[in-house]
Design a protein around this motif. Structure first.
Motif, short mmCIF file in Angstrom:
data_model
loop_
_atom_site.label_atom_id
_atom_site.label_comp_id
_atom_site.label_asym_id
_atom_site.label_seq_id
_atom_site.Cartn_x
_atom_site.Cartn_y
_atom_site.Cartn_z
N GLY A 122 -28.94 56.72 -15.63
CA GLY A 122 -29.82 55.71 -16.22
C GLY A 122 -30.07 54.58 -15.26
O GLY A 122 -29.80 54.69 -14.07
N ASN A 123 -30.55 53.48 -15.77
CA ASN A 123 -30.85 52.31 -14.94
C ASN A 123 -29.60 51.59 -14.49
O ASN A 123 -29.66 50.78 -13.58
N MET A 124 -28.50 51.83 -15.16
CA MET A 124 -27.23 51.22 -14.78
C MET A 124 -26.10 52.10 -15.28
O MET A 124 -26.26 52.88 -16.22
N ALA A 125 -24.94 51.99 -14.64
CA ALA A 125 -23.77 52.73 -15.08
C ALA A 125 -23.28 52.13 -16.40
O ALA A 125 -23.42 50.94 -16.63
N MET A 126 -22.72 52.97 -17.25
CA MET A 126 -22.22 52.50 -18.55
C MET A 126 -20.71 52.29 -18.47
O MET A 126 -19.95 53.25 -18.39
N TYR A 127 -20.32 51.03 -18.49
CA TYR A 127 -18.90 50.70 -18.55
C TYR A 127 -18.46 50.73 -20.01
O TYR A 127 -19.28 50.68 -20.93
N ALA A 128 -17.17 50.80 -20.24
CA ALA A 128 -16.64 50.93 -21.60
C ALA A 128 -17.19 49.86 -22.53
O ALA A 128 -17.51 50.14 -23.68
N LYS A 129 -17.34 48.65 -22.06
CA LYS A 129 -17.82 47.56 -22.91
C LYS A 129 -19.28 47.75 -23.34
O LYS A 129 -19.72 47.15 -24.32
N ASP A 130 -20.03 48.58 -22.63
CA ASP A 130 -21.45 48.78 -22.91
C ASP A 130 -21.74 49.90 -23.90
O ASP A 130 -22.88 50.08 -24.30
N VAL A 131 -20.74 50.65 -24.26
CA VAL A 131 -20.97 51.88 -25.00
C VAL A 131 -20.74 51.68 -26.49
O VAL A 131 -19.85 50.96 -26.90
N LYS A 132 -21.58 52.31 -27.30
CA LYS A 132 -21.51 52.22 -28.76
C LYS A 132 -21.49 53.63 -29.35
O LYS A 132 -22.00 54.56 -28.75
N PRO A 133 -20.92 53.80 -30.54
CA PRO A 133 -20.93 55.13 -31.17
C PRO A 133 -22.36 55.63 -31.36
O PRO A 133 -23.27 54.85 -31.66
N GLY A 134 -22.54 56.90 -31.17
CA GLY A 134 -23.84 57.52 -31.35
C GLY A 134 -24.03 58.67 -30.38
O GLY A 134 -23.10 59.11 -29.73
N ASN A 135 -25.26 59.15 -30.31
CA ASN A 135 -25.57 60.29 -29.45
C ASN A 135 -26.05 59.83 -28.08
O ASN A 135 -26.75 58.82 -27.96
N VAL A 136 -25.69 60.60 -27.08
CA VAL A 136 -26.07 60.35 -25.70
C VAL A 136 -26.67 61.64 -25.16
O VAL A 136 -26.14 62.72 -25.39
N THR A 137 -27.78 61.53 -24.45
CA THR A 137 -28.37 62.69 -23.80
C THR A 137 -27.83 62.76 -22.37
O THR A 137 -27.90 61.78 -21.63
N THR A 138 -27.30 63.91 -22.01
CA THR A 138 -26.72 64.09 -20.68
C THR A 138 -27.76 64.66 -19.71
O THR A 138 -28.85 65.04 -20.13
N VAL A 139 -27.40 64.75 -18.44
CA VAL A 139 -28.35 65.29 -17.47
C VAL A 139 -28.65 66.77 -17.70
O VAL A 139 -29.64 67.27 -17.21
N SER A 140 -27.82 67.44 -18.47
CA SER A 140 -28.09 68.85 -18.80
C SER A 140 -29.04 68.97 -19.99
O SER A 140 -29.31 70.08 -20.44
N LYS A 141 -29.54 67.84 -20.46
CA LYS A 141 -30.47 67.76 -21.61
C LYS A 141 -29.80 68.15 -22.92
O LYS A 141 -30.45 68.56 -23.87
N ASP A 142 -28.50 68.02 -22.97
CA ASP A 142 -27.74 68.31 -24.18
C ASP A 142 -27.25 66.99 -24.78
O ASP A 142 -27.25 65.96 -24.11
#
Length: 184
Positions: A122-142
């Motif tokens: 993405g536009n920036m790396a996600m550190y633990a403090k930035d992350v929230k419960p929910g769905n994430v799309t990975t580079v494998s499109k999953d």
């Protein structure tokens, strides 16, 4: 947090949009890492170099090389969030699948998909403090789900613990996981 970016990793072209992640990505058990990793001393190293510097990631590094992804994951202009499975996690995955390491590493499309399932760009790396419960799309499109308890749930319904967070790299951040994530 929302990202809209097209990224290329190896032969995977990925669109990341509406990325949500987890606020409570705290380790759920102590990491049994063989070599200490200190974020400040590692920030000049990219995600691949950090993995190479820790013997507990030797199978991950071997897999990345076998899938021809080391160059892409070393991109200095990228902003990767990598969920890095330990050697024990890889051994557990081989046992679960009934595959040998040689069989898995020789199946480049499958190996590339599995490894891509462990990376978010993405536009920036996600550190633990930035992350929230929910769905994430990975580079494998999953889709990877971050649970309210701060675990990761793969598409097979298996949960993975994050045992160490926020290992800073020059091109992203690494979070150590105790299980190999499996897309459908």
């Amino acid at each position: 947090m929302k990202f809209s970016k097209i990224a290329t990793i190896g032969t995977l072209a990925v669109s990341i949009a509406g990325l949500s992640a987890c606020n409570n990505m705290m380790p759920t058990k102590s990491a049994q890492m063989k070599a200490p990793m200190h974020s400040q001393s590692m920030t000049k190293m990219n995600v691949v170099q950090i993995a190479q510097s820790n013997s507990d990631f030797s199978l991950l590094v071997e897999a990345v090389v076998a899938a021809d992804l080391a160059g892409a994951l070393s991109n200095p202009n990228a902003h990767y969030t990598v969920f890095a499975p330990t050697n024990a996690a890889f051994m557990q995955a081989l046992k679960e699948t009934g595959m040998t390491k040689e069989q898995l590493f020789a199946n480049k499309p499958l190996l590339t998909k599995i490894l891509g399932y462990h990376v978010i760009n993405g536009n920036m790396a996600m550190y633990a403090k930035d992350v929230k419960p929910g769905n994430v799309t990975t580079v494998s499109k999953d889709t990877l789900m971050v649970t309210p308890k701060g675990q990761l749930m793969d598409e097979m319904g298996r949960t993975t613990n994050i045992i160490k967070t926020d290992i800073a790299a020059s091109n992203g951040v690494i979070h150590v996981v105790d299980r190999v994530l499996m897309p459908k």
